[in-house]
Motif scaffolding. Structure first.
Motif, PDB file in Angstrom:
ATOM      1  N   PRO A  44      -3.466  -9.129   0.285  1.00 51.62           N
ATOM      2  CA  PRO A  44      -3.671  -7.695   0.064  1.00 51.62           C
ATOM      3  C   PRO A  44      -2.922  -7.185  -1.162  1.00 51.62           C
ATOM      4  O   PRO A  44      -1.880  -7.728  -1.541  1.00 51.62           O
ATOM      5  CB  PRO A  44      -3.127  -7.066   1.350  1.00 51.62           C
ATOM      6  CG  PRO A  44      -2.192  -8.075   1.910  1.00 51.62           C
ATOM      7  CD  PRO A  44      -2.745  -9.411   1.526  1.00 51.62           C
ATOM      8  N   LEU A  45      -3.470  -6.156  -1.777  1.00 54.63           N
ATOM      9  CA  LEU A  45      -2.799  -5.467  -2.871  1.00 54.63           C
ATOM     10  C   LEU A  45      -1.655  -4.646  -2.293  1.00 54.63           C
ATOM     11  O   LEU A  45      -1.851  -3.851  -1.377  1.00 54.63           O
ATOM     12  CB  LEU A  45      -3.790  -4.557  -3.602  1.00 54.63           C
ATOM     13  CG  LEU A  45      -3.278  -3.895  -4.881  1.00 54.63           C
ATOM     14  CD1 LEU A  45      -3.208  -4.923  -6.010  1.00 54.63           C
ATOM     15  CD2 LEU A  45      -4.198  -2.735  -5.275  1.00 54.63           C
ATOM     16  N   PRO A  61      -6.127   6.252   5.912  1.00 51.76           N
ATOM     17  CA  PRO A  61      -7.049   5.417   6.693  1.00 51.76           C
ATOM     18  C   PRO A  61      -7.460   4.120   6.015  1.00 51.76           C
ATOM     19  O   PRO A  61      -7.724   3.126   6.703  1.00 51.76           O
ATOM     20  CB  PRO A  61      -8.256   6.341   6.914  1.00 51.76           C
ATOM     21  CG  PRO A  61      -7.664   7.714   6.896  1.00 51.76           C
ATOM     22  CD  PRO A  61      -6.590   7.662   5.861  1.00 51.76           C
ATOM     23  N   ALA A  62      -7.516   4.091   4.694  1.00 46.84           N
ATOM     24  CA  ALA A  62      -7.879   2.843   4.008  1.00 46.84           C
ATOM     25  C   ALA A  62      -6.887   1.736   4.331  1.00 46.84           C
ATOM     26  O   ALA A  62      -7.269   0.579   4.562  1.00 46.84           O
ATOM     27  CB  ALA A  62      -7.943   3.070   2.502  1.00 46.84           C
ATOM     28  N   PHE A  63      -5.617   2.090   4.355  1.00 52.19           N
ATOM     29  CA  PHE A  63      -4.569   1.103   4.613  1.00 52.19           C
ATOM     30  C   PHE A  63      -4.526   0.713   6.090  1.00 52.19           C
ATOM     31  O   PHE A  63      -4.180  -0.419   6.430  1.00 52.19           O
ATOM     32  CB  PHE A  63      -3.222   1.656   4.158  1.00 52.19           C
ATOM     33  CG  PHE A  63      -3.201   2.039   2.698  1.00 52.19           C
ATOM     34  CD1 PHE A  63      -2.988   1.079   1.736  1.00 52.19           C
ATOM     35  CD2 PHE A  63      -3.414   3.354   2.302  1.00 52.19           C
ATOM     36  CE1 PHE A  63      -2.975   1.414   0.395  1.00 52.19           C
ATOM     37  CE2 PHE A  63      -3.411   3.704   0.964  1.00 52.19           C
ATOM     38  CZ  PHE A  63      -3.196   2.732   0.002  1.00 52.19           C
ATOM     39  N   LYS A  64      -4.881   1.642   6.962  1.00 50.96           N
ATOM     40  CA  LYS A  64      -4.918   1.352   8.392  1.00 50.96           C
ATOM     41  C   LYS A  64      -6.110   0.475   8.760  1.00 50.96           C
ATOM     42  O   LYS A  64      -5.999  -0.436   9.593  1.00 50.96           O
ATOM     43  CB  LYS A  64      -4.974   2.666   9.181  1.00 50.96           C
ATOM     44  CG  LYS A  64      -3.719   3.523   9.090  1.00 50.96           C
ATOM     45  CD  LYS A  64      -2.563   2.874   9.830  1.00 50.96           C
ATOM     46  CE  LYS A  64      -1.389   3.822   9.969  1.00 50.96           C
ATOM     47  NZ  LYS A  64      -0.271   3.177  10.701  1.00 50.96           N
ATOM     48  N   GLN A  71      -2.169  -2.682   1.306  1.00 46.40           N
ATOM     49  CA  GLN A  71      -1.017  -2.355   2.142  1.00 46.40           C
ATOM     50  C   GLN A  71      -0.077  -1.426   1.380  1.00 46.40           C
ATOM     51  O   GLN A  71       0.158  -1.614   0.184  1.00 46.40           O
ATOM     52  CB  GLN A  71      -0.254  -3.619   2.537  1.00 46.40           C
ATOM     53  CG  GLN A  71      -0.973  -4.524   3.505  1.00 46.40           C
ATOM     54  CD  GLN A  71      -0.151  -5.750   3.872  1.00 46.40           C
ATOM     55  OE1 GLN A  71       0.977  -5.915   3.419  1.00 46.40           O
ATOM     56  NE2 GLN A  71      -0.717  -6.612   4.705  1.00 46.40           N
ATOM     57  N   ILE A  72       0.434  -0.418   2.077  1.00 47.17           N
ATOM     58  CA  ILE A  72       1.513   0.400   1.525  1.00 47.17           C
ATOM     59  C   ILE A  72       2.821  -0.320   1.835  1.00 47.17           C
ATOM     60  O   ILE A  72       3.196  -0.475   2.996  1.00 47.17           O
ATOM     61  CB  ILE A  72       1.518   1.816   2.120  1.00 47.17           C
ATOM     62  CG1 ILE A  72       0.254   2.583   1.686  1.00 47.17           C
ATOM     63  CG2 ILE A  72       2.767   2.584   1.684  1.00 47.17           C
ATOM     64  CD1 ILE A  72       0.131   3.969   2.286  1.00 47.17           C
ATOM     65  N   GLY A  91       3.615   2.330   8.197  1.00 48.92           N
ATOM     66  CA  GLY A  91       4.091   1.046   8.689  1.00 48.92           C
ATOM     67  C   GLY A  91       5.031   0.322   7.760  1.00 48.92           C
ATOM     68  O   GLY A  91       5.045  -0.915   7.715  1.00 48.92           O
ATOM     69  N   THR A  92       5.831   1.076   6.995  1.00 51.17           N
ATOM     70  CA  THR A  92       6.833   0.460   6.127  1.00 51.17           C
ATOM     71  C   THR A  92       8.156   1.187   6.304  1.00 51.17           C
ATOM     72  O   THR A  92       8.184   2.381   6.641  1.00 51.17           O
ATOM     73  CB  THR A  92       6.416   0.514   4.646  1.00 51.17           C
ATOM     74  OG1 THR A  92       7.429  -0.121   3.840  1.00 51.17           O
ATOM     75  CG2 THR A  92       6.232   1.938   4.160  1.00 51.17           C
ATOM     76  N   ASP A  93       9.248   0.478   6.084  1.00 51.52           N
ATOM     77  CA  ASP A  93      10.557   1.120   6.127  1.00 51.52           C
ATOM     78  C   ASP A  93      11.190   1.182   4.739  1.00 51.52           C
ATOM     79  O   ASP A  93      12.380   1.469   4.598  1.00 51.52           O
ATOM     80  CB  ASP A  93      11.499   0.399   7.098  1.00 51.52           C
ATOM     81  CG  ASP A  93      11.676  -1.080   6.762  1.00 51.52           C
ATOM     82  OD1 ASP A  93      11.106  -1.529   5.741  1.00 51.52           O
ATOM     83  OD2 ASP A  93      12.382  -1.774   7.511  1.00 51.52           O
ATOM     84  N   VAL A  94      10.387   0.936   3.705  1.00 54.42           N
ATOM     85  CA  VAL A  94      10.877   0.973   2.325  1.00 54.42           C
ATOM     86  C   VAL A  94      10.584   2.359   1.758  1.00 54.42           C
ATOM     87  O   VAL A  94       9.429   2.699   1.499  1.00 54.42           O
ATOM     88  CB  VAL A  94      10.225  -0.119   1.472  1.00 54.42           C
ATOM     89  CG1 VAL A  94      10.773  -0.074   0.046  1.00 54.42           C
ATOM     90  CG2 VAL A  94      10.448  -1.487   2.100  1.00 54.42           C
TER      91      VAL A  94
END
Length: 405
Positions: A44-45, A61-64, A71-72, A91-94
């Motif tokens: 994934p990008l 929604p695209a990432f979900k 991916q974010i 879904g990231t902690d960054v």
């Protein structure tokens, strides 16, 4: 009037892509607008998103739905709590509150820029210099000099630079454009864009000695680059260019005396756009008219017409991407000659019926392949010349030739 673009191999084209060829053509110059590319991305990008306002939530929604493609992996906002909340959803902690730091430290291939308009130039140039691919929310910039600086920086960096003009990525828009190319609407002679909302109270109800206005960025010309036109009507102006080609001349009148609008932002504007193929479009945009939210357009041809359906009570986003009604000979029968019928695209080559999802997946494919996006920065300069030319005409009271700006 409208000059068709055909594949040199005479192919029947059925989808959109940044790849400049269709399914059965090996010619690099083939526009390939209707052959959506099947992704063969091995991973994934990874995207860093900056600006966690409402449009960022429309991108989510695209990432979900397609975590194997996009991916974010980092989130940035100057407001720590807003960044934390969006990062949890993504879904990231960054999390970052400094954009340059995210560019240097985050594990990202690209950025999704969803910030205030006057931040675009700095962020695009910084991301390009860091070697990151860029998806930028419209409008590209607030001056043509800014837009050209961004194009120079992204071209020099050799990265993918795409403007998120979401209406191009609707199945309905793709269907209409293909019918135009095939000549089914005949000569297109006129288009019309209406974008209205009651965003502010009437001037007559405001005590100008006491009111300082709401302090909202999109009512501030320095931050937004204008008012109703640049934030609302850019969508339809870009779609009209996508349908029938470039605009040659614009004429406009604006109203800028509402006390809530500052630094030259207009509360209302009326414009006429003349296209290179001879068609004419009217653009009406207002945030100071007593009306429900209303985002609506017409396309009129000698053989057919299109109108987006009015949807009272629905959200602005729902209206922009809402259903179309079409009048074409193919839909005539003995009982309803020339009637409008709902355009129902049940089957589509596009990944989904959601334009925000489609545009992000298209961006990811272009980053992987090196293809030019359907709504590239280079193409979008034509849209920005129209928008900013309208402002110039409203300011001077004279028609503006876009070739001169």
């Amino acid at each position: 009037m409208f000059h068709r673009s055909f594949c040199q191999a005479g192919s029947d084209v059925r989808g959109f892509t940044g790849i400049k060829r269709c399914r059965s053509c090996t010619t690099e110059s083939c526009p390939g607008l209707y052959a959506i590319r099947k992704s063969n991305m091995s991973k994934p990008l990874k995207i860093g998103l900056v600006g966690t306002g409402s449009i960022a939530h429309a991108h989510l929604p695209a990432f979900k739905q397609f975590p194997g493609r996009v991916q974010i992996t980092a989130v940035c906002d100057i407001r720590q709590q807003a960044a934390d909340r969006f990062a949890e959803l993504a879904g990231t902690d960054v999390v970052f509150t400094d954009f340059e730091r995210m560019l240097k430290e985050a594990d990202i291939d690209a950025v999704d820029i969803c910030t205030v308009h006057n931040q675009h130039r700095h962020q695009v140039i910084a991301a390009a210099e860091a070697g990151k691919h860029i998806l930028l929310e419209k409008p590209m910039g607030i001056t043509l000099d800014e837009c050209r600086e961004m194009l120079k920086a992204t071209d020099a960096a050799g990265i993918t630079y795409m403007i998120a003009q979401c209406l191009r990525y609707l199945p309905n828009s793709q269907w209409v454009r293909q019918r135009i190319i095939e000549g089914e609407f005949g000569d297109i002679w006129a288009l019309r864009s209406d974008n209205f909302a009651s965003m502010v109270p009437p001037k007559s109800k405001i005590d100008t000695d006491k009111s300082t206005g709401p302090g909202i960025w999109y009512l501030d010309g320095k931050q937004a680059g204008g008012g109703a036109l640049i934030s609302q009507s850019t969508h339809h102006i870009d779609l009209f260019r996508y349908y029938i080609g470039d605009i040659s001349r614009v004429t406009a009148t604006s109203w800028t005396d509402h006390p809530f609008f500052i630094n030259g932002a207009e509360e209302s504007i009326a414009a006429t756009m003349e296209f290179e193929n001879g068609a004419v479009a009217q653009v009406l945009s207002s945030w100071a008219s007593r009306t429900p939210w209303n985002h609506h357009y017409w396309l009129l041809g000698e053989l057919g017409s299109v109108t987006s359906r009015l949807m009272p009570g629905s959200s602005p986003a729902e209206q922009y991407i809402g259903p179309l009604d079409v009048s074409l000979p193919r839909f005539d029968d003995d009982k309803s000659s020339r009637a409008f019928v709902p355009l129902d695209i049940a089957d589509t080559d596009l990944p989904t019926h959601l334009p925000f999802v489609n545009e992000i997946l298209h961006f990811a494919d272009c980053c992987q392949s090196g293809a030019e996006p359907l709504s590239s920065g280079t193409d979008n300069l034509g849209t920005m010349k129209a928008v900013l030319g309208i402002y110039e005409s409203a300011k001077t009271g004279q028609p503006v030739s876009l070739a001169d700006i």
